[in-house]
Write an enzyme that holds these catalytic residues in place. Structure first.
Site, PDB file in Angstrom:
ATOM      1  N   ASP A 154     -12.018  10.767  -5.980  1.00 51.73           N
ATOM      2  CA  ASP A 154     -11.562   9.657  -6.822  1.00 51.73           C
ATOM      3  C   ASP A 154     -11.977   9.967  -8.257  1.00 51.73           C
ATOM      4  OD1 ASP A 154     -11.735   6.014  -6.374  1.00 51.73           O
ATOM      5  OD2 ASP A 154     -10.684   7.288  -7.838  1.00 51.73           O
ATOM      6  N   ARG A 198       0.854  -1.208   0.000  1.00 53.61           N
ATOM      7  CA  ARG A 198       0.000   0.000   0.000  1.00 53.61           C
ATOM      8  C   ARG A 198       0.877   1.240   0.000  1.00 53.61           C
ATOM      9  NH1 ARG A 198      -4.605   0.736  -1.794  1.00 53.61           N
ATOM     10  NH2 ARG A 198      -5.400  -1.048  -0.628  1.00 53.61           N
ATOM     11  N   HIS A 216       0.663   4.309 -10.535  1.00 54.44           N
ATOM     12  CA  HIS A 216      -0.344   4.702  -9.535  1.00 54.44           C
ATOM     13  C   HIS A 216       0.350   5.340  -8.320  1.00 54.44           C
ATOM     14  CE1 HIS A 216      -3.510   4.147  -6.514  1.00 54.44           C
ATOM     15  NE2 HIS A 216      -4.311   3.610  -7.373  1.00 54.44           N
ATOM     16  N   GLU A 268      -1.998  10.045 -10.362  1.00 49.34           N
ATOM     17  CA  GLU A 268      -1.597   8.854 -11.119  1.00 49.34           C
ATOM     18  C   GLU A 268      -1.446   9.166 -12.610  1.00 49.34           C
ATOM     19  OE1 GLU A 268      -4.542   5.860 -10.011  1.00 49.34           O
ATOM     20  OE2 GLU A 268      -4.710   6.916  -8.093  1.00 49.34           O
ATOM     21  N   ARG A 324       1.310  -6.248 -10.694  1.00 46.76           N
ATOM     22  CA  ARG A 324       1.809  -5.603  -9.463  1.00 46.76           C
ATOM     23  C   ARG A 324       2.020  -6.614  -8.325  1.00 46.76           C
ATOM     24  NH1 ARG A 324      -3.047  -2.247  -6.487  1.00 46.76           N
ATOM     25  NH2 ARG A 324      -4.799  -3.615  -7.022  1.00 46.76           N
TER      26      ARG A 324
HETATM   27  O1  TA6 Z   1      -6.727   4.911  -8.551  1.00 48.04           O
HETATM   28  C1  TA6 Z   1      -7.760   5.065  -7.613  1.00 48.04           C
HETATM   29  C2  TA6 Z   1      -8.322   3.691  -7.271  1.00 48.04           C
HETATM   30  O2  TA6 Z   1      -8.857   3.078  -8.415  1.00 48.04           O
HETATM   31  C3  TA6 Z   1      -9.345   3.847  -6.148  1.00 48.04           C
HETATM   32  O3  TA6 Z   1     -10.666   3.738  -6.634  1.00 48.04           O
HETATM   33  C4  TA6 Z   1      -8.970   2.721  -5.173  1.00 48.04           C
HETATM   34  O4  TA6 Z   1      -9.563   1.513  -5.560  1.00 48.04           O
HETATM   35  C5  TA6 Z   1      -7.446   2.753  -5.350  1.00 48.04           C
HETATM   36  O5  TA6 Z   1      -7.278   2.841  -6.772  1.00 48.04           O
HETATM   37  C6  TA6 Z   1      -6.696   1.637  -4.673  1.00 48.04           C
HETATM   38  O6  TA6 Z   1      -6.911   0.447  -5.339  1.00 48.04           O
HETATM   39  P1  TA6 Z   1      -6.183  -0.879  -4.761  1.00 48.04           P
HETATM   40  O7  TA6 Z   1      -6.619  -1.965  -5.671  1.00 48.04           O
HETATM   41  O8  TA6 Z   1      -4.687  -0.629  -4.801  1.00 48.04           O
HETATM   42  O9  TA6 Z   1      -6.672  -1.006  -3.328  1.00 48.04           O
END
Ligand code: TA6
Length: 298
Positions: free
Chosen positions: A212, A75, A168, A271, A99
């Site tokens: 978001d 994370r 991201h 991102e 990933r």
């Molecule tokens: O990029 C934003 C997003 O799509 C959010 O909606 C949230 O889901 C975030 O990515 C994190 O996603 P993850 O799959 O890493 O928990």
């Protein structure tokens, strides 16, 4: 097949500059201590975790509750979302499948721009069961006074394929309530918070709740005004038609086991991507380059 830390260090270490350590069993991480910056990169997912220019505060954010475990994304840092951004088809992982897979280290070195690492991943039976295409995906990371990340998609098959992709990037900020993102004025966006309704950005993006948004058809550089730490973070890009801005805020943060309480206040994502209707089609033997370039000014 995972390669031992000893073998990785024999083949790719640079004395006093770059070494491999195990963040957890089966989770090798590259530690860079260059003259201009320090950085950490997980070999799994080719995930940049940290980048800190000399004399500066850390620029990327990783959760204090992050889990370092083979097969699970960390994370924070810069997850590589490929060959799709967002929710996949039923039963397929969100943000694609690279990933959480082990990449190969292809090259390490240093030059006047900093310390660089090349990591790559190619298709195999497991990936073809998820996405039936042959590919070579490479991430080139240059850690110096500037952080550049270039994701190169090569079509090694005999038919065109279409992707969406993202670097991201999770950024650290002193206080989300004193943070804004400029560069997206008058840009259309899909708002995930309201079920992907389309809106248009007016002025800078500020944060007063879950945010978001997928900004479309934009090649603009974004500037994060991190007023809590009295700095600006510049996020320039190439090969990218979309930018996503995300902060989970309080409720969504609670839904993440790998986010500690209150951490939403010290992070945001800007991102660099091609998402939603901004798709990329790659012909056989052709390639697509997605580039993010991050720098800091105080
Ligand atoms: O990029 C934003 C997003 O799509 C959010 O909606 C949230 O889901 C975030 O990515 C994190 O996603 P993850 O799959 O890493 O928990």
């Amino acid at each position: 097949m995972s390669v031992s830390i000893e073998t990785l260090n024999q083949q790719f270490a640079i004395p006093n500059v770059l070494r491999f350590v195990d963040a957890a069993p089966g989770m090798p991480v590259i530690e860079i201590t260059g003259a201009d910056a320090s950085a950490r990169i997980a070999v799994q997912g080719a995930q940049v975790l940290e980048w800190q220019p000399a004399g500066q505060q850390p620029v990327l954010w990783v959760s204090r509750a992050a889990v370092y475990q083979a097969g699970k994304g960390v994370r924070g840092g810069v997850p590589v979302c490929w060959p799709w951004f967002g929710a996949g088809d039923a039963g397929k992982p969100a943000h694609g499948f690279v990933r959480t897979r082990m990449w190969q280290v292809r090259e390490t070195g240093q030059n006047d721009q900093g310390v660089f690492v090349k990591l790559g991943i190619v298709d195999d039976a497991e990936t073809r069961a998820l996405w039936n295409h042959a590919f070579d995906l490479e991430l080139i990371v240059m850690a110096g006074k500037t952080l550049t990340m270039e994701l190169v998609t090569r079509n090694t098959g005999d038919a065109p394929f279409t992707i969406t992709d993202a670097l991201h990037t999770y950024f650290r900020t002193g206080d989300i309530n004193q943070t804004e993102v400029s560069g997206l004025d008058n840009t259309p966006y899909l708002d995930k918070v309201t079920g992907f309704g389309q809106s248009t950005q007016h002025g800078a993006v500020t944060f007063t709740g879950e945010t978001d948004r997928v900004y479309l058809d934009t090649k603009a550089e974004c500037v994060i005004s991190d007023n809590g730490l009295n700095r600006k973070i510049y996020v320039a890009k190439a090969g990218s038609d979309s930018t996503v801005v995300w902060n989970p805020w309080i409720e969504k943060e609670r839904g993440f086991a790998d986010m500690a309480a209150g951490e939403y206040q010290e992070m945001l994502c800007v991102e660099t991507c091609n998402a939603a209707t901004d798709t990329i089609t790659v012909a056989p033997a052709q390639s697509h380059h997605l580039l993010a370039k991050v720098s800091v000014a105080v």
